[in-house]
Motif scaffolding. Structure first.
Motif, PDB file in Angstrom:
ATOM      1  N   ASP A  30      11.645 -28.969 -41.129  1.00  8.09           N
ATOM      2  CA  ASP A  30      11.572 -30.328 -41.652  1.00  8.09           C
ATOM      3  C   ASP A  30      11.990 -30.650 -43.212  1.00  8.09           C
ATOM      4  OD1 ASP A  30       9.369 -29.157 -42.893  1.00  8.09           O
ATOM      5  OD2 ASP A  30       8.019 -30.045 -42.001  1.00  8.09           O
ATOM      6  N   THR A  31      12.338 -29.240 -43.548  1.00  5.43           N
ATOM      7  CA  THR A  31      12.696 -29.368 -45.097  1.00  5.43           C
ATOM      8  C   THR A  31      14.099 -28.617 -45.092  1.00  5.43           C
ATOM      9  OG1 THR A  31      10.592 -29.504 -45.788  1.00  5.43           O
ATOM     10  CG2 THR A  31      11.994 -29.289 -47.462  1.00  5.43           C
ATOM     11  N   ALA A  32      15.055 -29.016 -45.825  1.00  4.48           N
ATOM     12  CA  ALA A  32      16.248 -27.929 -45.870  1.00  4.48           C
ATOM     13  C   ALA A  32      16.657 -27.977 -47.197  1.00  4.48           C
ATOM     14  CB  ALA A  32      17.622 -28.511 -45.031  1.00  4.48           C
ATOM     15  N   LEU A  44      18.874 -40.464 -53.987  1.00  2.49           N
ATOM     16  CA  LEU A  44      17.474 -39.829 -54.203  1.00  2.49           C
ATOM     17  C   LEU A  44      17.246 -38.370 -53.728  1.00  2.49           C
ATOM     18  CD1 LEU A  44      15.352 -43.164 -53.664  1.00  2.49           C
ATOM     19  CD2 LEU A  44      15.787 -42.288 -55.870  1.00  2.49           C
ATOM     20  N   THR A  45      18.502 -37.940 -53.299  1.00  2.99           N
ATOM     21  CA  THR A  45      18.267 -36.450 -53.095  1.00  2.99           C
ATOM     22  C   THR A  45      17.720 -35.559 -54.167  1.00  2.99           C
ATOM     23  OG1 THR A  45      19.945 -36.750 -51.457  1.00  2.99           O
ATOM     24  CG2 THR A  45      19.533 -34.293 -52.065  1.00  2.99           C
ATOM     25  N   PRO A  46      16.802 -34.820 -54.247  1.00  6.68           N
ATOM     26  CA  PRO A  46      16.488 -34.059 -55.347  1.00  6.68           C
ATOM     27  C   PRO A  46      17.392 -32.970 -55.687  1.00  6.68           C
ATOM     28  CG  PRO A  46      14.569 -34.225 -53.906  1.00  6.68           C
ATOM     29  CD  PRO A  46      15.707 -34.732 -53.078  1.00  6.68           C
ATOM     30  N   GLU A  95      23.177 -37.274 -42.140  1.00  9.26           N
ATOM     31  CA  GLU A  95      22.703 -36.949 -40.844  1.00  9.26           C
ATOM     32  C   GLU A  95      21.268 -36.367 -40.932  1.00  9.26           C
ATOM     33  OE1 GLU A  95      25.462 -35.441 -38.319  1.00  9.26           O
ATOM     34  OE2 GLU A  95      26.851 -37.133 -38.878  1.00  9.26           O
ATOM     35  N   MET A  96      21.246 -35.004 -41.612  1.00  8.53           N
ATOM     36  CA  MET A  96      20.143 -34.495 -41.757  1.00  8.53           C
ATOM     37  C   MET A  96      19.041 -35.057 -42.311  1.00  8.53           C
ATOM     38  SD  MET A  96      21.542 -30.482 -42.210  1.00  8.53           S
ATOM     39  CE  MET A  96      20.012 -29.770 -42.400  1.00  8.53           C
ATOM     40  N   GLY A  97      19.520 -35.835 -43.155  1.00  4.38           N
ATOM     41  CA  GLY A  97      18.328 -36.637 -44.248  1.00  4.38           C
ATOM     42  C   GLY A  97      17.558 -37.695 -43.291  1.00  4.38           C
ATOM     43  N   ARG A  98      18.062 -37.872 -42.069  1.00  2.00           N
ATOM     44  CA  ARG A  98      17.394 -38.835 -41.273  1.00  2.00           C
ATOM     45  C   ARG A  98      15.926 -38.278 -40.840  1.00  2.00           C
ATOM     46  NH1 ARG A  98      22.341 -40.740 -38.082  1.00  2.00           N
ATOM     47  NH2 ARG A  98      23.080 -41.988 -39.680  1.00  2.00           N
ATOM     48  N   TYR A  99      15.789 -36.898 -40.556  1.00  4.11           N
ATOM     49  CA  TYR A  99      14.647 -36.411 -40.119  1.00  4.11           C
ATOM     50  C   TYR A  99      14.015 -35.415 -40.808  1.00  4.11           C
ATOM     51  CZ  TYR A  99      17.742 -33.300 -37.839  1.00  4.11           C
ATOM     52  OH  TYR A  99      18.911 -32.068 -37.729  1.00  4.11           O
TER      53      TYR A  99
END
Lengths: 71, 789
Positions: B492-494, B649-651, B621-625
């Motif tokens: 759930d985190t990349a 807002l991607t850290p 796409e990955m940011g959606r989930y």
């Protein structure tokens, strides 16, 4: 009907022979690399064909051969 | 443009023509000459342009003359005949196999050589008095097949391949076939006269065949169940072991007291199918290693300069503080030290992923893991190998623990509920029969445990994941083992590393800053660059517009600084800021090449790293989930570019040390996050080991990547999201398989609780359920694989 003992013995012995053959082949490492032999078996014939076609280059370059072998 | 006859690369303007064939460089031509003069040109018939350009190697293998080092590498030595197994990353096609297996034609001292293609190794038998190990290695390097010899080879003992799964599979298959054959008559003609006469013999033979299956082939399941129970875990092996033991005791009991034929056929079939599943799951990429630490990168030995300025080869573990070392061109610096002599251009791409070399001058500190790119340097050792900045990272405890044992697979988690349910049904059914017909209690109780043995459930995951692993492998996504797919589905985190991971080191975009160059100046610049072989010159040359080829009046190359070209009284200088006479205001760290014409500063070409194709899409796409972040060891110079590229807002974290990355991930995990780390260099090694799934991005999978759970080919980076989604689908397939096999179990349980379980029903139901599960899992995963890009 006691022939069944004989038949059973034969069938089990045959099975055991194949089983032993399998164990020996695993032991000798035949199953460690299952890809390379499939390529290797295609080589041999072509090499022979190749050397018969170009015998001249072999002779011409034979002095170079000796030079390169002293790498 | 013509292609090189040897390596297949494009020949530049200066193709070398030899024997009516084009070659891109002298190295390729030399290899062709060697092959041609030794009658090995068949190499080119097998596959055109198959070769590799040999690299310069002088002095590189001097350490092989040291007897202690050579002895560690040589596998077999009886004084005259020696055998060595060498890892050659360059092996890639059938031509390679052919030429390496014909080494004996190149040197009379070599008697035999055998290639293992999947492992990319060649095993050479040679006569010690005719050829030494060093000569052999140099011969291989000369024909473009340079062996890779690292500190790892020195440490490992003689490795033994584990073939026990094959033996077990053989035993189980052999016994299964024979027992099926022996029990066949009883399926149909139970009351026949002759069969009655001999059934004792048949049954005792079956019993004898089943003994090695239960106690040898099936021993893994019994041991695993025992270990699970001891540590209070009900894994899937518990109901399997229970089923196996109940099957065996009840069957033995039946033939002891002449009650029936027992379930030996189902018993051996069960173990055979389970082992097939295990064998299928064991897809390994033997040429890739997922367990690498710094040892695989480091050389075995380096050259030490003694007090009297004499060169000697020493093993890297023997380097002590204060030793003077000579690092030649293209050699790796094994220890932290201070540069004493020579101009250093150090490529830290192993450590940071950054491909442009860093310049160092005498007195500067150099760190272990860098590769010297220009000439020879002398350094004085500050720290020994294991205490160097980079290698200290491996002292961290994450590298000791085994990730897979901590993870509970889907199959194991269902195993617990399954075991409890089956035991409950067995007890209820048994107590029901206690009142109805107490003679059947034992029968029913054991029948429930036998029929409920979760063979199909235990096969669902191995076949689904094993097949998925192969599909991913074909799409250049190589995973360590099948449990990685399950872990990948839960992410759930990349977290992404920047340099080398989302940027590419292969191509860079060049922008010009400064005064416009006139046509004459640009023409002169292009002609000057034409003569230079420096990588930056080559890429700049390719960028500039086409100009007529002119002969320069004067051309001079200042090593490590730049080049100068003079024509018709005008001159142009290209190179570092100092060289062209410009005070550099270095507000950012990107590589730049400065230009001056007639001693007047003009401007500079800035080389920016390119972001990989599809980075924005993958992030979007990955940011959606899941939560995403970028963590980089670099400074924040690229911040604005990254912000534009990535979703808002991607850290972004900059200036992170290798240990910072590791701690960042363990903090996330403390908050119950399942973290995917995508990295590339050795500086990510800690984070890759700490994360739930560590993926290494690799431009060339034959080149080494740090220890990780999976290696993704850089060209497939844009599909990363699809791969994660495919893993999630694979988990769904496993769940469907569970439902399917539970349905079989319901049917079987009906026969069991009603007390009518005949051996023949078990013998039909068990293989039927297993085979249909296997077929379903394989088909469904193939469908997913088809849809995958």
């Amino acid at each position: 009907m006691s022939v069944i003992y004989l038949l059973l013995t034969i069938s089990i012995v045959v099975a055991l022979v194949f089983f032993a053959a399998f164990i020996i082949s695993v032991r000798s490492g035949q199953y460690d690399d299952s890809y390379t032999p499939s390529v290797r078996m295609l080589f041999e014939d072509e090499v022979v064909k190749n050397t018969t076609i170009e015998p001249t280059t072999k002779i011409k370059k034979s002095n170079q051969l000796n030079k390169k072998q002293n790498l | 443009m013509s292609k090189c006859y040897h390596c297949g690369d494009n020949c530049n303007i200066t193709a070398i023509v030899f024997d009516d064939k084009n070659f891109c460089c002298n190295g390729c031509k030399t290899v062709y000459e060697i092959f041609q003069s030794n009658d090995l040109t068949y190499y080119y018939d097998l596959q055109s342009g198959a070769g590799t350009t040999p690299l310069a190697i002088e002095g590189k293998y001097d350490f092989l003359t040291s007897n202690t080092i050579a002895q560690r590498l040589i596998e077999f030595d009886d004084g005259t005949v020696q055998i060595v197994n060498l890892f050659i990353p360059g092996i890639h096609c059938s031509s390679c196999i052919w030429v390496l297996e014909n080494l004996k034609k190149l040197h009379p001292g070599i008697t035999n050589s055998q290639v293992d293609f999947p492992k990319k190794t060649v095993r050479v038998t040679f006569k010690a008095e005719l050829v030494t190990l060093k000569e052999l290695v140099i011969l291989l390097a000369k024909i473009g097949y340079e062996p890779y010899i690292s500190l790892d080879d020195y440490d490992k003992g003689k490795s033994k391949t584990d073939r026990s799964i094959l033996y077990k599979l053989g035993v189980a298959g052999f016994a299964f076939g024979n027992i099926m054959f022996l029990s066949f008559p009883e399926y149909f003609e139970v009351g026949e006269f002759w069969l009655d006469q001999y059934k004792g013999l048949f049954r005792w033979l079956m019993f004898a065949f089943s003994l090695p299956v239960v106690f040898y082939a099936g021993s893994d399941y019994l041991i695993s169940a025992y270990k699970g129970l001891r540590s209070g875990l009900l894994n899937i092996d518990v109901p399997i072991a229970l089923g196996v033991l109940v099957l065996f005791t009840r069957s033995s009991f039946e033939i002891f007291f002449d009650l029936g034929s027992g379930f030996f056929d189902s018993l051996t079939g069960l173990i055979f199918f389970l082992l097939v599943g295990r064998f299928f799951q064991q897809k390994t990429y033997s040429f890739l290693s997922f367990e690498r630490d710094y040892k695989s990168y480091f050389p075995i030995a380096v050259t030490r300069l003694s007090k009297k300025k004499k060169e000697e080869t020493v093993q890297v573990y023997d380097i002590k503080r204060g030793d003077r070392l000579l690092i030649r061109n293209k050699e790796l610096i094994p220890v932290d030290g201070i540069l004493i002599n020579g101009k250093a251009q150090i490529d830290y791409s192993f450590v940071t992923g950054e491909s442009e070399p860093v310049q160092k001058i005498s007195g500067d500190k150099v760190f272990a893991g860098g590769r010297q790119c220009y000439g020879a340097i002398e350094i004085e050792t500050l720290k020994s190998v294991s205490q160097s900045y980079l290698t200290q990272l491996w002292g961290n405890s994450v590298f000791q623990k085994d990730k897979t044992t901590a993870f509970q697979t889907l199959t194991d988690s269902i195993g617990k509920r399954f075991t409890i349910a089956v035991l409950a049904i067995a007890i209820i059914a048994a107590s029901f029969w206690m009142y109805q017909d107490s003679s059947k209690v034992f029968n029913v109780f054991t029948a429930v445990l036998i029929i409920a043995c979760p063979c199909a459930i235990a096969l669902a995951a191995p076949f689904t994941l094993g097949n998925m692993l192969r599909i991913f492998g074909r799409k250049k996504f190589y995973l360590k083992d099948s449990s990685v797919i399950e872990q990948l589905a839960q992410i759930d985190t990349a977290i992404f590393d920047k340099t080398g991971t989302i940027t590419t080191t292969q191509s860079s975009s060049i922008s010009y800053e400064g005064m416009e160059l006139s046509v004459e100046e640009e023409s002169l610049l292009k002609n000057t660059l034409r003569a230079s072989n420096h990588p930056l010159s080559r890429s700049l040359y390719a960028l500039l517009k086409e100009h007529d080829i002119e002969t320069l009046d004067e051309y001079r190359e200042y090593t490590g600084k730049g080049v100068q070209g003079v024509k018709d009284k005008s001159d142009v200088k290209v190179g570092s800021a100092d060289f062209v006479g410009h005070q550099q205001q270095s507000d950012y760290n990107s590589t730049s090449v400065h230009v001056s014409a007639n001693d007047a500063y003009k401007g500079c070409f800035v080389f920016n790293n390119n972001y990989r194709e599809g980075v924005s899409e993958v992030f979007k796409e990955m940011g959606r989930y899941m939560d995403l972040a970028v963590i980089s060891g670099d400074n924040s110079g690229e911040k604005t570019r990254l912000e534009k590229l990535l979703p808002k807002l991607t850290p972004l974290y900059f200036n992170q040390k290798p240990t910072d990355k590791l701690e960042f991930i363990s903090e996330l995990q403390a908050n119950d996050k399942k973290v995917l780390m995508v990295g590339d260099g050795l500086n990510d090694a800690g984070a890759l080991a700490q994360s739930n799934v560590g993926l290494a991005i690799s431009e060339n999978i034959n080149v080494f990547s740090p220890a990780c759970d999976g290696i993704l080919d850089a060209t497939k980076f844009k599909y990363l999201n699809n791969y994660i989604l495919a893993s999630k689908k694979a988990i769904k397939i496993i769940k469907l398989c569970f439902i399917l096999s539970l349905m079989y179990n319901v049917v079987g349980l009906y026969f069991a609780v009603t007390g009518q379980l005949e051996p023949v029903i078990a013998a039909i139901l068990m293989p039927l359920s297993s085979i249909s599960i296997v077929a379903f899992a394989t088909l469904a995963t193939n469908v997913i694989g088809k849809k995958l890009n």
